[in-house]
Scaffold this motif. Structure first.
Motif, mmCIF file in Angstrom:
data_model
loop_
_atom_site.group_PDB
_atom_site.id
_atom_site.type_symbol
_atom_site.label_atom_id
_atom_site.label_comp_id
_atom_site.label_asym_id
_atom_site.label_seq_id
_atom_site.Cartn_x
_atom_site.Cartn_y
_atom_site.Cartn_z
ATOM 1 N N CYS A 27 0.934 -1.343 -0.082
ATOM 2 C CA CYS A 27 0.006 -0.005 0.033
ATOM 3 C C CYS A 27 0.838 1.157 -0.114
ATOM 4 N N ASN A 28 1.866 1.227 0.798
ATOM 5 C CA ASN A 28 2.719 2.287 0.827
ATOM 6 C C ASN A 28 3.462 2.618 -0.573
ATOM 7 N N ILE A 29 3.967 1.628 -1.194
ATOM 8 C CA ILE A 29 4.524 1.743 -2.355
ATOM 9 C C ILE A 29 3.509 2.425 -3.465
ATOM 10 N N LEU A 30 2.410 1.749 -3.664
ATOM 11 C CA LEU A 30 1.287 2.275 -4.297
ATOM 12 C C LEU A 30 0.940 3.704 -4.054
ATOM 13 N N LEU A 31 1.052 4.236 -3.227
ATOM 14 C CA LEU A 31 0.744 5.738 -2.700
ATOM 15 C C LEU A 31 1.768 6.450 -3.396
ATOM 16 N N PHE A 32 3.000 5.971 -3.823
ATOM 17 C CA PHE A 32 3.643 6.941 -4.630
ATOM 18 C C PHE A 32 3.429 7.010 -5.978
ATOM 19 N N PHE A 33 2.346 6.466 -6.497
ATOM 20 C CA PHE A 33 1.808 6.425 -7.750
ATOM 21 C C PHE A 33 0.263 6.986 -7.662
ATOM 22 N N PRO A 34 -0.019 8.199 -7.367
ATOM 23 C CA PRO A 34 -1.252 8.527 -7.134
ATOM 24 C C PRO A 34 -2.108 8.231 -8.297
ATOM 25 N N ALA A 35 -3.175 7.389 -7.631
ATOM 26 C CA ALA A 35 -4.229 6.849 -8.962
ATOM 27 C C ALA A 35 -3.615 6.174 -10.074
ATOM 28 N N GLY A 36 -2.269 5.510 -9.894
ATOM 29 C CA GLY A 36 -1.620 4.830 -10.667
ATOM 30 C C GLY A 36 -0.745 5.678 -11.855
ATOM 31 N N HIS A 37 -0.810 6.766 -11.294
ATOM 32 C CA HIS A 37 0.123 7.738 -12.353
ATOM 33 C C HIS A 37 1.288 7.959 -11.842
ATOM 34 N N THR A 38 2.304 8.367 -12.506
ATOM 35 C CA THR A 38 3.506 8.658 -12.159
ATOM 36 C C THR A 38 3.577 10.305 -12.242
ATOM 37 N N VAL A 39 4.145 11.053 -10.689
ATOM 38 C CA VAL A 39 4.092 12.477 -10.791
ATOM 39 C C VAL A 39 5.423 12.679 -10.053
ATOM 40 N N ASP A 40 5.782 13.938 -10.166
ATOM 41 C CA ASP A 40 6.963 14.454 -9.676
ATOM 42 C C ASP A 40 6.843 14.158 -8.033
ATOM 43 N N SER A 41 8.093 14.019 -7.420
ATOM 44 C CA SER A 41 8.311 13.754 -6.092
ATOM 45 C C SER A 41 7.360 14.787 -5.118
ATOM 46 N N GLU A 42 7.661 16.170 -5.602
ATOM 47 C CA GLU A 42 6.975 17.013 -4.629
ATOM 48 C C GLU A 42 5.734 17.198 -4.860
ATOM 49 N N ASN B 110 -7.324 12.673 7.374
ATOM 50 C CA ASN B 110 -8.272 13.867 7.528
ATOM 51 C C ASN B 110 -7.768 14.965 6.883
ATOM 52 N N LYS B 111 -6.341 14.926 6.383
ATOM 53 C CA LYS B 111 -5.822 15.961 5.565
ATOM 54 C C LYS B 111 -6.346 15.855 4.158
ATOM 55 N N GLY B 112 -6.398 14.718 3.481
ATOM 56 C CA GLY B 112 -6.826 14.548 2.345
ATOM 57 C C GLY B 112 -5.449 14.536 1.304
ATOM 58 N N PRO B 113 -5.538 14.350 0.052
ATOM 59 C CA PRO B 113 -4.362 14.133 -0.849
ATOM 60 C C PRO B 113 -4.026 15.419 -1.612
ATOM 61 N N LYS B 114 -2.718 15.320 -1.780
ATOM 62 C CA LYS B 114 -2.380 16.692 -2.540
ATOM 63 C C LYS B 114 -2.485 16.403 -3.979
ATOM 64 N N CYS B 115 -3.161 17.456 -4.747
ATOM 65 C CA CYS B 115 -3.536 17.294 -6.214
ATOM 66 C C CYS B 115 -3.507 18.721 -6.930
ATOM 67 N N ASN B 116 -3.627 18.690 -8.193
ATOM 68 C CA ASN B 116 -3.620 19.842 -9.008
ATOM 69 C C ASN B 116 -5.124 20.226 -9.380
ATOM 70 N N CYS C 93 -9.872 18.062 -7.603
ATOM 71 C CA CYS C 93 -8.775 17.616 -7.924
ATOM 72 C C CYS C 93 -8.705 17.109 -9.482
ATOM 73 N N VAL C 94 -8.283 17.915 -10.183
ATOM 74 C CA VAL C 94 -8.435 17.591 -11.701
ATOM 75 C C VAL C 94 -7.524 16.641 -12.137
ATOM 76 N N GLU C 95 -6.340 16.495 -11.527
ATOM 77 C CA GLU C 95 -5.322 15.583 -11.646
ATOM 78 C C GLU C 95 -4.374 15.201 -10.405
ATOM 79 N N PRO C 96 -3.810 14.113 -10.477
ATOM 80 C CA PRO C 96 -4.279 13.041 -11.029
ATOM 81 C C PRO C 96 -5.851 12.573 -11.114
ATOM 82 N N VAL C 97 -6.546 11.929 -12.233
ATOM 83 C CA VAL C 97 -7.973 11.642 -11.942
ATOM 84 C C VAL C 97 -7.969 10.370 -11.130
#
Length: 201
Positions: free
Chosen positions: A24-39, A114-120, A148-152
């Motif tokens: 699960c922790n590894i999958l969280l590095f790929f939000p919604a299955g997408h590759t994003v910048d580390s920040e 509680n905080k929710g995800p970081k997204c664009n 959150c428009v992305e990652p979808v």
């Protein structure tokens, strides 16, 4: 069932839980299955609650619990019964490590949910990455997930995986707490309480 055999059952239960948490922790590095910048990855993912807390730290107590049934420790000047009692007592320390590791994972998961995800939130520039749900009750208001428009699909991804980590962490804490009690009974009564021989299964 003797305390050593019961500890082995607990160890067998902890291993798959630890593997699920690592995944699960590894999958969280790929939000919604997408590759994003580390920040752009949610901060709590970098705290490695599932990878370290409920994962690596949980493997040690699980392995100790698995070996207690067949422990042939001869401590206490060759007294086998005393050696087994000491092994059960020492398992309490590893159970404590497990509780701390799982507790860390639970806290991180609860904060992340509680905080929710970081997204664009800007579909035009694609560079406005924030935590849009910090001051809102997004858990009960699914309509605002569209911020959150992305990652979808990042919100459901975030919630699902951190919820799994939360449940797995709580389960691990319970199992390790049970071993604390089991270890105390094994240390006080021997491997089999009420049995005439410490070697009894």
């Amino acid at each position: 069932m003797c305390s050593g055999g019961f500890a082995k059952c607990l160890g067998i239960s902890l291993m798959p839980l630890a593997m699920v948490c690592v995944l699960c922790n590894i999958l969280l590095f790929f939000p919604a299955g997408h590759t994003v910048d580390s920040e752009h990855i949610t901060d709590e993912v970098w705290y490695f609650g599932g990878l370290l807390g409920s994962g690596v730290l949980m493997i040690f107590p699980a392995l100790v619990f698995l070996g207690l049934k067949n422990n042939d420790c001869c401590g206490c000047c060759g007294n086998e019964s005393c050696g087994r009692r000491f092994a059960m007592l020492s398992s309490i320390l590893f159970a404590g490590v497990g509780v701390l590791g799982a507790g860390y994972s639970v806290i991180i998961s609860a904060v992340a949910i509680n905080k929710g995800p970081k997204c664009n939130i800007n579909a035009t520039t694609h560079d406005d990455w924030i935590y849009p749900f910090v001051d809102s009750n997004y858990l009960s208001d699914h309509i605002i997930w569209s911020k959150c428009v992305e990652p979808v699909g990042v919100v459901s991804w975030h919630l699902s995986l951190f919820a799994v980590l939360l449940v797995m962490g709580l389960s691990q804490m319970v199992l390790c707490a049970v071993q604390v009690i089991n270890g105390l009974l094994g240390a006080l009564c021997g491997d089999c309480c009420g049995a005439g021989s410490p070697d009894a299964a």
